[in-house]
Design a protein around this motif. Structure first.
Motif, PDB file in Angstrom:
ATOM      1  N   LEU A  59       0.839   4.306  -2.654  1.00 11.91           N
ATOM      2  CA  LEU A  59       0.598   5.705  -2.291  1.00 11.91           C
ATOM      3  C   LEU A  59       1.706   6.623  -2.791  1.00 11.91           C
ATOM      4  N   PHE A  82      -1.102   8.348  -6.812  1.00  7.05           N
ATOM      5  CA  PHE A  82      -1.439   9.137  -5.634  1.00  7.05           C
ATOM      6  C   PHE A  82      -0.468  10.306  -5.466  1.00  7.05           C
ATOM      7  N   ARG A 114       0.840  -1.209   0.000  1.00  8.20           N
ATOM      8  CA  ARG A 114       0.000   0.000   0.000  1.00  8.20           C
ATOM      9  C   ARG A 114       0.867   1.248   0.000  1.00  8.20           C
ATOM     10  N   ASP A 115       1.953   1.255   0.773  1.00  9.94           N
ATOM     11  CA  ASP A 115       2.808   2.437   0.837  1.00  9.94           C
ATOM     12  C   ASP A 115       3.442   2.733  -0.522  1.00  9.94           C
ATOM     13  N   VAL A 166      -9.047   1.602  -2.669  1.00  7.05           N
ATOM     14  CA  VAL A 166      -8.178   2.643  -2.132  1.00  7.05           C
ATOM     15  C   VAL A 166      -8.860   3.345  -0.977  1.00  7.05           C
ATOM     16  N   ARG A 219      -9.255  14.817  -1.102  1.00  4.52           N
ATOM     17  CA  ARG A 219      -8.170  14.394  -1.986  1.00  4.52           C
ATOM     18  C   ARG A 219      -8.335  14.912  -3.409  1.00  4.52           C
TER      19      ARG A 219
END
Length: 303
Positions: A187, A192, A183-184, A278, A261
């Motif tokens: 991102l 993202f 996930r990191d 997400v 966002r």
């Protein structure tokens, strides 16, 4: 004449309603109170914490309703009651709760509290080991995602008039972490934050608006993903202390904001269209800051 009868009937109903008692479990007792603000008006949202005096453990926590009322059912015993609200002086009292009885209604009026001492004019730099920049986002259709940024720098220039102060924060976008490497990395990707093109997230504020008590609003610009937007940080100032390395002067604050966002062209609908699960469209940002006063003769803390 009928109108007068109607008024008497309504008044009688109100009186009976005011006298209704809450049912109690067998052997339990109850405490109830009504809280008023400094103007004597009912105060909703005041925090009420009840602690058992024999063990020191919290027995109940509640907030007052729109009429300033709270009703708590408790085991028999002696309790300390703490009633608090932002910017107001807390109220403390001791109550004895008896079995099968409701203690008489307690009326409490909170008064304006003394605001914490403001930091002295000058430069205050963030202390990274004692500062955290966190965020919470709703995972689409599931639970919340908690994360933080581990690399950042910043400080506050406190003016003689606090309203003229300014704050600067620079965050290394690639330092984002949520406890999940996949996930990191996502991102950090172009979907993202796109850290290759936009390595930093910057916040700069030059308007400090006093809201009463220990509350301030910091108005400034947050620049992320190549886009700048005006952001209000709701800030609770926590005061000044001497402490830490070489007993340097420190101040602390906790600030929060809600970000959308899509304001920063991070389009969650596009991700959903691709079938990617997400985080949701809003993110809560939290800055838990401790800053040290810096001058030519203050010592530098060790790494």
């Amino acid at each position: 004449m009928p109108l007068a009868l109607f008024r008497r009937k309504r008044a009688g109903s109100a009186a009976r309603g005011a006298g209704l008692a809450h049912p109690l479990p067998h052997g339990a007792g109850a405490f109830h109170c009504q809280v008023a603000d400094p103007m004597g008006q009912p105060m909703p949202g005041a925090d009420v914490t009840v602690t058992a005096t024999d063990t020191g453990r919290a027995a109940a926590k509640a907030t007052t309703d729109p009429y300033g009322l709270v009703f708590l059912t408790l085991p028999p015993g002696r309790y300390g009651v703490l009633i608090s609200a932002d910017g107001l002086q807390p109220h403390q009292q001791t109550v004895d709760v008896l079995p099968d009885e409701t203690a008489p209604l307690t009326s409490v009026q909170l008064h304006v509290g003394r605001a914490p001492e403001l930091p002295r004019p000058g430069t205050w730099l963030f202390d990274p080991p004692h500062t955290a920049i966190r965020f919470i986002a709703k995972h689409v259709g599931m639970a919340h995602v908690h994360g933080r940024f581990t690399r950042f720098e910043g400080g506050i220039h406190v003016a003689p008039d606090m309203a003229d102060s300014r704050v600067e924060v620079r965050i290394d976008a690639a330092s984002i972490t949520t406890g999940n490497n996949t996930r990191d990395n996502h991102l950090r990707s172009a979907d993202f934050l796109d850290v290759e093109r936009y390595p930093y997230i910057d916040f700069s504020a030059d308007r400090f608006l006093y809201r009463g008590g220990s509350k301030w609003t910091l108005q400034g610009a947050l620049t992320m993903h190549g886009v700048s937007r005006t952001v209000d940080l709701d800030t609770g100032y926590l005061g000044v202390v001497n402490g830490g390395y070489a007993e340097e002067l420190r101040c602390a604050a906790l600030a929060t904001a809600e970000l959308h966002r899509e304001d920063y062209t991070l389009n969650w609908r596009t991700m959903l269209a691709k079938g990617i699960a997400v985080v949701g469209p809003t993110v809560k940002l939290e800055l838990d800051v401790q800053a040290m006063y810096r001058s030519h003769d203050t010592p530098t803390p060790p790494e």
